[in-house]
Design a protein around this motif. Structure first.
Motif, mmCIF file in Angstrom:
data_model
loop_
_atom_site.group_PDB
_atom_site.id
_atom_site.type_symbol
_atom_site.label_atom_id
_atom_site.label_comp_id
_atom_site.label_asym_id
_atom_site.label_seq_id
_atom_site.Cartn_x
_atom_site.Cartn_y
_atom_site.Cartn_z
ATOM 1 N N LYS A 1 0.831 -1.199 0.000
ATOM 2 C CA LYS A 1 0.000 0.000 0.000
ATOM 3 C C LYS A 1 0.868 1.253 0.000
ATOM 4 N N VAL A 2 0.433 2.255 -0.767
ATOM 5 C CA VAL A 2 1.058 3.571 -0.703
ATOM 6 C C VAL A 2 0.524 4.273 0.541
ATOM 7 N N LEU A 3 1.421 4.874 1.329
ATOM 8 C CA LEU A 3 1.000 5.523 2.567
ATOM 9 C C LEU A 3 0.014 6.649 2.286
ATOM 10 N N SER A 4 -0.902 6.843 3.205
ATOM 11 C CA SER A 4 -1.874 7.920 3.104
ATOM 12 C C SER A 4 -1.149 9.261 3.027
ATOM 13 N N GLY A 5 -1.584 10.120 2.106
ATOM 14 C CA GLY A 5 -0.948 11.410 1.911
ATOM 15 C C GLY A 5 0.142 11.414 0.871
ATOM 16 N N PHE A 6 0.526 10.247 0.378
ATOM 17 C CA PHE A 6 1.533 10.118 -0.667
ATOM 18 C C PHE A 6 0.849 9.637 -1.946
ATOM 19 N N PRO A 7 1.456 9.924 -3.114
ATOM 20 C CA PRO A 7 2.719 10.626 -3.307
ATOM 21 C C PRO A 7 2.601 12.110 -3.039
#
Length: 563
Positions: free
Chosen positions: A390-396
């Motif tokens: 998962k891409v972290l929340s707030g990224f990219p």
């Protein structure tokens, strides 16, 4: 550039300034064809942000403009600019609004980004360490043969504008700490410079040859190693003495420090890095040659896929908690993580449909006990990709384009920070809401740490995975499934010492279709490839039979082939 030429809105699909409509329907200035002729929208009472009656329920109408509103403040590539426009005032001749940049999860450092200038040599990079003994990391970056330094509050070090060494900076600087003084060490084509923490520079000329590799700092001898295009290696001490260490037949491309005061280097390969990949308490060496082939302790890894280009030095980090370090790298626009046998970790490779241009750093960014990979794409998107897929929340998050340097982790007032020097010549700095924990920063910056050691050896007691089965059911599967192309990969974990594995493919009637050559890497994931180009569509059984610790276990999986 578009500002200078007054062409910021010339491309309707990528406007520099865009009028957004509160209810989400973009109609102002848009021409529609109707039975009564063309009509250009000029808005309605519900199109405006204001605090008052607008005819739309509050559950629908959001009086804000944020990364998650509709419309949102994201960039054209949908990366996060961290722009929040809220608290619109009551409709009037003069209205008020609150504009903020940053969120609880991630916010820009004050007075950042800093414009430094583009580095035409593309050897620039940021690094952070405590140089002034104030308990916080300072930020250093090299660009166009110069070295710059800043505190986390945006002030230039030594009371200046940030430029601290005018004539040194062809590669990332490093640190020597001899217990009495700290020295910022930097190179130019003719010599090595030592800047002490009183900001006094001393230097030694090389005499002949030019450096061809980044520095390596030996924290035991408190000295710097320099590799030259002539093949020689010299050790330079802070008292300005030097010693010839070695001489070989070609340019020195990269160093890696070993567990003691020794080091290894390459001059016929592309990359080198060392750590404990194969044994938990031993130093293993990874080399990648110019054909992009992998060798661990001299043994070539047989990968199930072909990689034509590996642009950046690989990273070693134990991201799955098994006590052994995985090999993490970018190749052909994808991000890979493999073990020492060449087997992919779950959730890899990952393709973000854009070119990954920077190196990789590894840390637990949001303190959720899942390690994250930090890297930038050439369009300026800074990613934090968790090893859980998962891409972290707030990224990219948006930084500058054409970033080739590795994002650097930093400690700012006990808080985890992120620093990136981008291809647009700006130094970007961010602060997270997580406490800085050095045990959760596995690869801090380019070539690992403030010594550029390129080594990630860590002493561990035990990292063996705990499973009740010798051939754990949850670790036996194939991917992709269903199989739409010609290739699928069969994975299995051997929990113990294996003396042999058989993998058979059978049809629904139990007839043997083929037997695949199987690997038997003990206490490790294994992965083999099945080419389905010669079989018909249908459901098949994959039968995995393993001899482990003197016992036999068998697992059966269903594989769907669709053509």
């Amino acid at each position: 550039m578009n500002l200078i030429t007054n062409s910021i809105n010339n491309d309707p699909e990528r406007k520099g300034i865009d009028l957004e409509e509160a209810k989400g329907a973009q109609e102002i200035g848009v021409t529609f064809s109707t039975p009564f002729g063309n009509i250009t929208g000029d808005g309605t009472p519900v199109d405006y942000w204001f605090n008052g009656y607008h005819g739309v329920p509050s559950s629908v109408y959001k009086n804000e403009f944020t990364p998650v509103s509709n419309p949102n403040s994201l960039s054209y590539s949908l990366s996060n600019n961290n722009i929040f426009i809220t608290n619109f005032g009551i409709i009037d001749t003069l209205m008020s609004v609150r504009i903020s940049i940053g969120s609880l999860q991630l916010s820009p450092l004050a007075d950042f980004p800093k414009f430094i200038g583009t580095d035409t040599g593309r050897n620039s990079g940021a690094i952070a360490f405590d140089f002034t003994d104030d308990g916080n990391d300072e930020i250093f970056v090299n660009s166009s043969g110069k070295t710059y330094g800043y505190s986390s509050n945006g002030n230039g070090l030594n009371g200046g504008n940030g430029l601290i060494i005018n004539d040194f900076g062809i590669s990332v600087p490093a640190l020597i700490d001899n217990g009495v003084n700290k020295y910022l060490v930097s190179l130019n084509n003719n010599g090595i410079g030592f800047l002490n923490n009183a900001f006094t520079l001393t230097q030694v000329s090389f005499g002949s040859g030019a450096p061809s590799a980044s520095l390596l700092i030996n924290d035991i001898t408190k000295s710097a190693y320099v590799g030259f295009n002539t093949g020689s290696i010299r050790r330079y001490n802070t008292d300005l003495s030097s010693v010839l260490i070695d001489s070989s037949s070609g340019p020195v491309y990269q160093f890696s420090k070993l567990r003691n005061d020794t080091f290894t280097y390459i001059n016929n390969d592309k990359f080198i890095v060392s750590g404990n990949m194969v044994e938990q308490n031993a130093t293993d060496i990874l080399k990648i040659n110019f054909a992009n082939e992998f060798f661990v302790n001299g043994v070539k890894l047989n990968l199930n896929y072909v990689i034509s280009d590996i642009p950046n030095s690989p990273v070693l980090a134990d991201v799955n908690g098994d006590g052994l370090q995985e090999i993490i790298f970018t190749g052909d626009g994808k991000v890979y993580a493999i073990n020492s046998k060449g087997v992919l970790l779950e959730n890899f490779p990952v393709n973000f449909d854009r070119n990954i241009s920077s190196g990789i750093s590894v840390a637990d960014i949001n303190n959720d006990n899942i390690f994250d990979l930090m890297f930038a794409a050439d369009n300026g998107d800074l990613f934090a990709y968790g090893t859980d897929g998962k891409v972290l929340s707030g990224f990219p998050v948006k930084v500058g384009p054409n970033t080739v340097s590795t994002p650097a982790m930093a400690r700012f007032n006990d808080t985890l920070g992120i620093v990136v020097f981008s291809g647009d010549g700006y130094l970007y700095g961010f602060k997270t809401n997580s406490l800085y924990d050095e045990n959760k920063v596995l690869w801090k910056n380019y070539l690992k740490d403030k010594f550029l050691s390129n080594n990630n050896y860590r002493s561990v007691n035990s990292g063996s995975s705990v499973y009740s089965e010798k051939l754990p059911t949850s670790k036996v599967y194939n991917w992709p499934n269903p199989v739409y192309d010609n290739i699928t990969y069969i994975r299995y974990f051997l929990n113990g010492n294996s003396s042999g594995v058989k993998v058979k493919i059978m049809d629904l009637s139990g007839e043997l279709i083929t037997e695949l050559p199987a690997t038997s890497n003990s206490n490790s994931d294994n992965e083999i490839k099945w080419d389905v180009s010669n079989v018909q569509s249908g459901v098949y059984y994959g039968v995995i039979e393993a001899e482990i610790d003197g016992n036999t276990e068998t697992k059966v999986i269903k594989i769907a082939v669709v053509k």
